[in-house]
Design an enzyme around this catalytic site. Structure first.
Site, PDB file in Angstrom:
ATOM      1  N   SER A 184      18.948  91.341  44.075  1.00 31.30           N
ATOM      2  CA  SER A 184      19.488  90.132  44.683  1.00 31.30           C
ATOM      3  C   SER A 184      20.219  90.477  45.972  1.00 31.30           C
ATOM      4  O   SER A 184      20.647  91.614  46.175  1.00 31.30           O
ATOM      5  CB  SER A 184      20.471  89.456  43.733  1.00 31.30           C
ATOM      6  OG  SER A 184      21.680  90.212  43.646  1.00 31.30           O
ATOM      7  N   ASP A 185      20.343  89.487  46.842  1.00 35.63           N
ATOM      8  CA  ASP A 185      21.331  89.620  47.905  1.00 35.63           C
ATOM      9  C   ASP A 185      22.703  89.548  47.251  1.00 35.63           C
ATOM     10  O   ASP A 185      22.844  89.137  46.095  1.00 35.63           O
ATOM     11  CB  ASP A 185      21.148  88.507  48.945  1.00 35.63           C
ATOM     12  CG  ASP A 185      21.662  88.913  50.325  1.00 35.63           C
ATOM     13  OD1 ASP A 185      22.533  89.813  50.405  1.00 35.63           O
ATOM     14  OD2 ASP A 185      21.199  88.345  51.322  1.00 35.63           O
ATOM     15  N   TRP A 186      23.723  89.954  47.996  1.00 34.96           N
ATOM     16  CA  TRP A 186      25.044  90.124  47.405  1.00 34.96           C
ATOM     17  C   TRP A 186      25.646  88.773  46.997  1.00 34.96           C
ATOM     18  O   TRP A 186      25.774  87.871  47.819  1.00 34.96           O
ATOM     19  CB  TRP A 186      25.944  90.866  48.385  1.00 34.96           C
ATOM     20  CG  TRP A 186      25.938  92.357  48.188  1.00 34.96           C
ATOM     21  CD1 TRP A 186      27.035  93.166  48.063  1.00 34.96           C
ATOM     22  CD2 TRP A 186      24.809  93.239  48.071  1.00 34.96           C
ATOM     23  NE1 TRP A 186      26.648  94.476  47.869  1.00 34.96           N
ATOM     24  CE2 TRP A 186      25.292  94.551  47.872  1.00 34.96           C
ATOM     25  CE3 TRP A 186      23.436  93.039  48.093  1.00 34.96           C
ATOM     26  CZ2 TRP A 186      24.454  95.650  47.708  1.00 34.96           C
ATOM     27  CZ3 TRP A 186      22.589  94.131  47.933  1.00 34.96           C
ATOM     28  CH2 TRP A 186      23.099  95.407  47.745  1.00 34.96           C
TER      29      TRP A 186
END
Length: 813
Positions: free
Chosen positions: A237-239
């Site tokens: 995932s992105d953060w």
């Protein structure tokens, strides 16, 4: 070709056997623990199976390491659009190799890049990280970049999957894109890189795609990426992007970042035990994570050791980065042979805030801490000598105050930087540290601020003489600021969105008269949220009229005026989009005034993304310099003086005014951005409209002169395979040309780039250029049949951008 050996996936039975044995040794809790980051940029070790810690780092034009501010010094490459302007997979490969060396030297195993989203609208705030508006060019450069990074044993992570072309409301926006456009345009760069340089990881984006969050988009992740394309790496995932448990776990996401918190952990364990998530799904996520760890050397035999690399400021690094930047710069206008500059006797008036405070990189997670940034003033003065360069500062270009380089010194040890003191509730000092810079991040890291009730930042001013200065602070919180003539208590509000208090921190400043050695002290209430805190000190801005008058006087007295204008991190920054392409401040007025006074005027644009140029017809030359990295000024000097040919070609179409183009606003309407232009993105839509842009995608003059001769095409079943072009350099010096081949299909289908080839040709020589054309751009997706059909007929265009078509070849349908 330096990028010819793929760093792709290969069968490895011994590895796979080791992974399966490891999975059987782990209980459910242990397996799930591995699937969320152990920290902001670290993955958890597991001694039971011999898994060491794996470290990730932001990119894509430098290896920042785990610290957003104050981390290790790292080489700062030119930004992605400037690298892309070489139109060279080999150049992208070489950049990847350099980044892998930097990563290995820092103990980083996974680099979070490249960004392969497209330049859909020129207002996109994060375009400086992405290669281009064209899917074929973007995909080809991504292939080279990924191969280069992974050749060094470091994982590349193409991002952001998928349809993440703007920043406004990026965590909630729904990108509404029809199936055909997704396949032909936005998926194509990912498809290319998975097929030709299989990356070891891919990052999912924040946004929704047609109503479904990218982190749980089973049809795209499991169906297309892992299924059709057989991608065998890990999808992260992105953060802070993941908001669900079962939906993301069963949707194909393998790793939630960052950690140790998040929506998986105990909730995923419970979802497995309740039957909402089958345990084999968890096993597959662990399998992919261990495959990634094996590839980067943190799982299995042959553990990677730290690899020595040239220091970021070493001559070897500096020379490579200087040529990388200069060679990608683009000459947009060159009247009367103004460039390259020859200055036999008279002086050069070098004008503009971007000449003295040259912007080397965009803002946000891509930022690194370089060993230095060579300003254009420093670079041109070093090349010509101080007697031949008269530097004039120019007009203010920022709205939010930042610290000027070199003005702040630690009051304890007098070294450049600031002092940070953590105090407890009683006012006692918990810890005192020097920060080599003007900012720090509070709220995560090694926890040295964890026991603080207040955080005090202090510094002394380093001035040549008493002066009017701006003094202030950056960062959300309740501040008390003290400096000569200033005693202020102010509260700066926290911004919305993940990471916003780091990416776009609020700021406050006031003007005062101060002498060298004057002390600034700013105290803020501590908190447990992640934010950037910093001090501001810079010369107070002058009235624009005074700055312009000084510039005009210098322009009249010198042989040539070089005006450096551009954007800053206020416009080119993660987390926000632009609202206009106009240059900030009074820069347009400055250029107009100088052009009216100077005998010759050259404009250098220090920006990564399109700007308006209302003064274009009144200047003699324009050099598009991009964001050139740490060697910025030296590279600009090389390009202006012809030491390196600025042979770059634009990777984005430039509008002549705000509102032009097939896609404009990045702002969601009712929570959604509709990709209504379909596959006619960028130059494709411009061509269909018949409207002329300021500059076409692919435009760039270089310093040579080119004649195109006979052309011929080889087709197979109506699909163009190769185009042969006879090319002559009629100049008196060698030059580099990029021969571009486009297909304009029949029936209203948009024009598209299908191939190109870059060649260097000696003066007064000709050569035969073979351009291989990609069949993946010569097909149409049939949503009803879920299949590709070939696109045949129309005409082939051989061009230097669609504004300069040199030959046409008709095709039979």
């Amino acid at each position: 070709m330096s990028g010819s050996d793929p760093a792709g996936a290969t069968a490895d039975p011994e590895r796979d056997e080791r992974i399966e044995a490891a999975i059987t040794r782990l209980d459910l809790d242990a397996k799930v623990r591995l699937l969320t980051g152990a920290a902001m940029f670290d993955l958890a070790p597991e001694p039971l199976i011999g898994l060491a810690q794996t470290r990730l780092s932001d990119g894509p034009t430098g290896v920042r390491g785990p610290d957003f501010a104050g981390g290790p010094v790292a080489a700062l490459l030119p930004n992605a659009t400037l690298i892309a302007q070489h139109w060279s997979r080999d150049t992208a490969y070489d950049a990847g190799v350099l980044l892998a060396e930097e990563a290995a030297a820092q103990g980083v195993h996974v680099l979070l890049g490249p960004t392969v989203n497209l330049h859909r609208t020129p207002l996109g705030g994060r375009l400086f990280e992405a290669f281009s508006e064209d899917p074929l060019l973007t995909g080809d450069l991504a292939v080279g970049y990924v191969r280069g990074v992974q050749h060094g044993g470091v994982a590349a992570t193409p991002k952001h999957f998928l349809a993440n072309e703007s920043e406004t409301d990026r965590t909630t926006v729904d990108s509404v894109v029809d199936e055909r456009t997704l396949r032909e345009v936005y998926l194509l760069p990912f498809e290319m890189v998975v097929a030709e340089a299989p990356p070891w990881a891919v990052m999912a984006s924040y946004n929704r795609v047609n109503g479904t969050p990218a982190t749980e988009h089973r049809r795209l992740v499991e169906g297309v990426l892992k299924g059709e394309w057989r991608f065998d790496g890990a999808v992260m995932s992105d953060w802070f992007a993941t908001t669900s448990t079962a939906a993301s776990a069963t949707g194909g996401l393998d790793l939630v970042m960052p950690g140790p918190g998040g929506p998986w952990g105990a909730r995923l364990v419970e979802a497995v035990r309740s039957g909402a998530v089958p345990e084999p799904v968890v096993d597959e996520h662990v399998r992919r994570l261990l495959r990634l760890a094996h590839r980067v050397g943190t799982f299995g035999p042959g553990r990677r050791q730290a690899v020595p690399a040239p220091e970021p400021g070493s001559p070897a690094r500096r020379d490579a980065l200087r040529r990388l930047a200069a060679g990608g710069m683009a000459v947009l206008v060159n009247r009367r042979g103004t460039l390259p500059l020859t200055v036999p006797s008279g002086a050069v008036a070098l004008i503009g805030r971007h000449a003295t405070e040259t912007v080397a990189q965009g803002g946000g997670s891509a930022q690194v801490r370089p060993p230095h940034v060579v300003s254009v003033a420093e670079g041109l003065t070093a090349a010509l000598g101080a007697d031949l360069v008269r530097v004039v500062d120019g007009v203010e270009v920022r709205e939010r105050p930042v610290a000027a380089a070199g003005l702040l010194h630690d009051p304890v040890d007098a070294s450049p930087g600031i002092r940070v003191i953590a105090r407890d509730a009683e006012g006692a000092v918990v810890e005192s540290r020097h920060i080599d810079g003007t900012d720090l991040i509070a709220g995560y890291g090694d926890g040295w601020l964890a026991d603080a009730a207040t955080i005090e930042l202090s510094a002394e001013l380093a001035l040549d003489q008493a002066a009017q200065v701006q003094i202030g602070v950056r960062g959300a919180g309740s501040w008390t600021v003290r400096a000569p003539g200033i005693t202020e208590t102010t509260t700066l509000a926290s911004a919305d969105g993940p990471g916003a208090d780091i990416l776009s921190p609020p700021a406050w400043a006031a003007e005062t008269v101060a002498e060298s050695g004057a002390q600034i002290t700013a105290t803020v209430t501590a908190g447990d949220w992640v934010r950037l805190l910093g001090l501001v000190a810079r010369p107070a801005p002058r009235p624009p009229a005074d700055a312009i008058a000084e510039a005009v006087e210098a322009a009249r007295e010198c042989d040539v005026a070089v005006v450096v204008v551009g954007l800053t991190q206020e416009q080119e920054n993660e987390g926000g989009d632009k609202t206009t392409l106009a240059l900030p401040g009074e820069q347009d007025v400055l250029v107009e005034a100088v052009a009216g006074a100077a005998e010759r005027t050259v404009v250098v644009v220090n920006a990564a993304t399109p700007v308006l140029m209302p003064w274009l017809e009144r200047v003699d030359a324009v050099l598009w310099a991009g964001l050139p990295g740490q060697e910025a000024g030296a590279a600009v000097a090389d390009a202006l003086l012809g030491e390196v040919e600025p042979a770059g070609r634009l990777v984005t179409t430039f509008p002549a005014r705000d509102g032009q183009g097939p896609a404009w606003s990045p702002v969601p309407v009712d929570g959604a951005v509709h990709y209504a232009e379909g596959p006619a993105v960028g130059y494709r839509g411009w061509d269909a409209s018949g409207e002329e842009p300021l500059f076409w995608f692919g435009h760039g003059l270089g310093y040579a002169a080119w004649e195109y001769g006979a052309v011929e095409a080889d087709t197979d079943g109506g699909v163009v395979r190769t185009v042969i072009v006879w090319l002559a350099n009629t100049a008196t010096h060698p030059g580099r040309e990029v021969v571009q081949v486009y297909l304009r299909p029949p029936g209203g289908e948009p024009v598209r780039l299908i191939g190109w080839e870059a060649v260097t040709v000696a003066a007064q020589e000709e050569t035969r250029v073979r351009v291989d054309c990609d069949p993946r751009t010569q097909r149409v997706w049939d949503p009803e049949g879920s299949r590709w059909t070939p696109l045949t007929g129309g005409e082939i265009l051989i061009a230097r951008g669609l504004g300069d078509i040199r030959a046409r070849i008709p095709l039979e349908g």
